[in-house]
Enzyme design. Structure first.
Site, short mmCIF file in Angstrom:
data_model
loop_
_atom_site.label_atom_id
_atom_site.label_comp_id
_atom_site.label_asym_id
_atom_site.label_seq_id
_atom_site.Cartn_x
_atom_site.Cartn_y
_atom_site.Cartn_z
N ARG A 40 0.59 -13.85 -17.10
CA ARG A 40 -0.69 -12.98 -18.42
C ARG A 40 -0.93 -14.36 -19.40
O ARG A 40 -1.83 -13.91 -20.19
CB ARG A 40 -0.33 -11.75 -18.84
CG ARG A 40 -0.47 -10.96 -17.76
CD ARG A 40 -0.19 -9.01 -17.92
NE ARG A 40 -0.30 -7.96 -16.88
CZ ARG A 40 -0.23 -7.25 -16.92
NH1 ARG A 40 0.90 -7.14 -17.53
NH2 ARG A 40 -0.57 -6.48 -16.40
N LYS A 201 -0.18 6.62 -3.08
CA LYS A 201 -0.80 7.70 -2.72
C LYS A 201 -2.37 7.02 -2.40
O LYS A 201 -3.23 6.56 -2.56
CB LYS A 201 -1.26 8.77 -3.99
CG LYS A 201 0.30 8.67 -4.38
CD LYS A 201 0.31 9.92 -5.78
CE LYS A 201 1.30 9.29 -6.66
NZ LYS A 201 0.49 10.18 -7.88
N GLY A 354 -0.88 -5.23 -9.85
CA GLY A 354 -0.31 -4.27 -10.02
C GLY A 354 0.64 -4.92 -9.13
O GLY A 354 0.73 -5.88 -8.67
N GLY A 377 -5.31 -1.16 -12.75
CA GLY A 377 -6.00 -0.85 -12.55
C GLY A 377 -7.69 -0.91 -12.93
O GLY A 377 -8.65 -0.49 -12.03
P1 AMP Z 1 0.06 1.92 -5.22
O1 AMP Z 1 1.00 1.82 -7.24
O2 AMP Z 1 -0.36 2.50 -5.42
O3 AMP Z 1 0.01 0.05 -5.34
O4 AMP Z 1 1.57 1.54 -4.57
C1 AMP Z 1 2.82 0.90 -4.84
C2 AMP Z 1 4.15 1.24 -4.41
O5 AMP Z 1 4.15 2.45 -3.24
C3 AMP Z 1 5.64 0.61 -3.95
O6 AMP Z 1 6.36 1.26 -5.78
C4 AMP Z 1 5.64 0.98 -2.88
O7 AMP Z 1 6.84 0.87 -2.99
C5 AMP Z 1 5.42 2.55 -2.71
N1 AMP Z 1 5.27 2.62 -0.86
C6 AMP Z 1 4.53 2.38 -0.26
N2 AMP Z 1 4.61 2.38 0.93
C7 AMP Z 1 5.43 3.73 0.55
C8 AMP Z 1 5.61 4.74 1.75
N3 AMP Z 1 5.82 4.80 2.55
N4 AMP Z 1 6.21 5.80 0.91
C9 AMP Z 1 6.66 5.76 -0.45
N5 AMP Z 1 6.50 5.43 -1.29
C10 AMP Z 1 5.37 3.84 -0.70
#
Ligand code: AMP
Length: 397
Positions: A40, A201, A354, A377
């Site tokens: 960064r 999610k 991220g 974000g």
């Molecule tokens: P995000 O910040 O929403 O992009 O989520 C990223 C996170 O999602 C990472 O830390 C991954 O470990 C987690 N992740 C990806 N696939 C899965 C899964 N099938 N079950 C639980 N966590 C997950």
């Protein structure tokens, strides 16, 4: 808002002027307190070098971590000043405070080409409250404001937005590049335009999916969020992460994709584990046979092939969110395969910040991507079509 219509640092005369630059120096530290990834800071150098070359008097500011509105040595920007001194081969005048005596004294006595760094703006609660008086005091140090902190431009804080009310305000090179590359991809993409979305999610990405449905030719879904869609299709998803309150939304998204002729691909198979743990027992099963007592932790090999085929010949790819729990070796295959396919696709490839950026870097594909956004974000909100207050506050051309 037309993002491409914002004034940049080249649209204003900075010679001899005091220029307040909001950077994103929110870097990670290792256990010994050393900066573990200076990316960064490195990304901000182009703007700072331009200002040095144009004899500006440079005042840098940033946040670091979450010090909760009070001075805390752990979150001091002192080590950032040291890193910057080395990178720019010139002394950085580190202020002991943000708007106090030290900042006033140092910023008022800067010579042309010299650089001051204010302390962490989040040592004041007023920063995140976007307090007008605090913004006014920051602005009083300078003649011009430059925002180059893309990673915080989705936050309306005093140093990202408030200060722009009191000074001519433009963006730096980093923000200019983020807006140009992502803006071009969204508004004038080389087709086929494909979005890959993953991560934990659905709720975090639903806005992005809905916005992209009007723009893209195909959406590939992986990661934990895929299970809510599978559930909506009537599959049993065992103990996989699933947001039951989002099932209707997931159904609506799939109906909308069909109506808009957007190809919508979900995993055909999955690497499922017994527990949410790195060394848990695991196996590969098709998406219609995930049993109770098992949870999906990565896409499976057939899905890797499916996604690889879908990405062949793509003109533009936007990727946000890993395909599985990529932090654990046993469940990083899917993310690795997709990263490789994106890197080899020949498409304009844009990686949201991220976790996706971390995954691409960890897996060694960073150099092959067209653009890796510095804002997690912020890039998500940009892709959602939400106005970023830190950009909206800047002057139009
Ligand atoms: P995000 O910040 O929403 O992009 O989520 C990223 C996170 O999602 C990472 O830390 C991954 O470990 C987690 N992740 C990806 N696939 C899965 C899964 N099938 N079950 C639980 N966590 C997950």
């Amino acid at each position: 808002m037309n993002y491409l219509n914002k004034k940049s640092i080249e649209d204003i005369n900075v010679v001899g002027k005091k220029v307040l630059v909001r950077c994103d120096f929110n870097v990670p530290f290792d256990e010994q307190g050393n900066i573990s990834d200076p990316k960064r800071i490195d990304e901000s150098l182009r703007t700072i070098r331009y200002l040095i070359a144009h004899n500006a008097k440079i005042i840098l500011c940033s946040h670091l971590g979450r010090p909760k509105g009070e001075f805390n040595l752990k979150y001091s920007l002192k080590s950032v000043a040291e890193y910057l001194s080395g990178a720019l081969k010139q002394q950085i005048k580190m202020c002991k405070d943000v708007i106090g005596e030290s900042a006033k004294e140092i910023t008022s006595s800067l010579n042309e080409g010299e650089i001051a760094l204010l302390e962490n703006v989040r040592f004041h609660t007023e920063e995140e409250q976007n307090d007008v008086e605090f913004a006014k005091q920051l602005a009083s140090f300078a003649d011009i404001y430059v925002n180059d902190a893309f990673g915080t431009s989705h936050r309306a804080h005093a140093s990202t937005t408030g200060v722009a009310a009191f000074l001519p305000s433009v963006c730096g090179y980093l923000i200019e590049k983020e807006l140009r590359v992502m803006g071009e991809a969204i508004n004038n993409p080389k087709r086929p335009f494909i979005a890959i979305l993953g991560g934990a999610k659905v709720s975090d990405k639903i806005g992005v999916i809905n916005h992209l449905l009007d723009k893209v030719d195909a959406i590939l879904i992986g990661g934990g969020m895929a299970y809510t869609f599978m559930h909506a299709l009537g599959y049993s998803t065992g103990d996989s992460i699933c947001e039951s309150e989002k099932i209707t939304v997931a159904k609506d998204v799939m109906i909308a994709a069909k109506e808009k002729f957007v190809k919508f691909l979900l995993p055909m198979d999955n690497r499922v584990g017994r527990k949410f743990a790195p060394n848990t027992v695991y196996k590969t099963v098709s998406s219609d046979s995930i049993e109770e007592g098992w949870l999906g932790l990565d896409i499976g090999p057939k899905t890797e092939e499916l996604f690889k085929e879908a990405l062949k010949g793509a003109g533009t790819i936007i990727w946000n969110g890993p395909m599985g729990v990529f932090e654990w070796e046993n469940f990083s295959n899917g993310t690795f395969a997709v990263a490789k396919a994106v890197a080899e696709s020949g498409a304009v490839s844009i990686i949201g910040g991220g976790d996706s950026a971390a995954a691409v870097e960890k897996l060694g594909f960073a150099e092959k991507m067209t653009h890796i956004s510095t804002g997690g974000g912020a890039s998500l909100e940009f892709l959602e079509g939400i106005e970023l207050p830190g950009i909206a506050a800047l002057d139009d051309k």
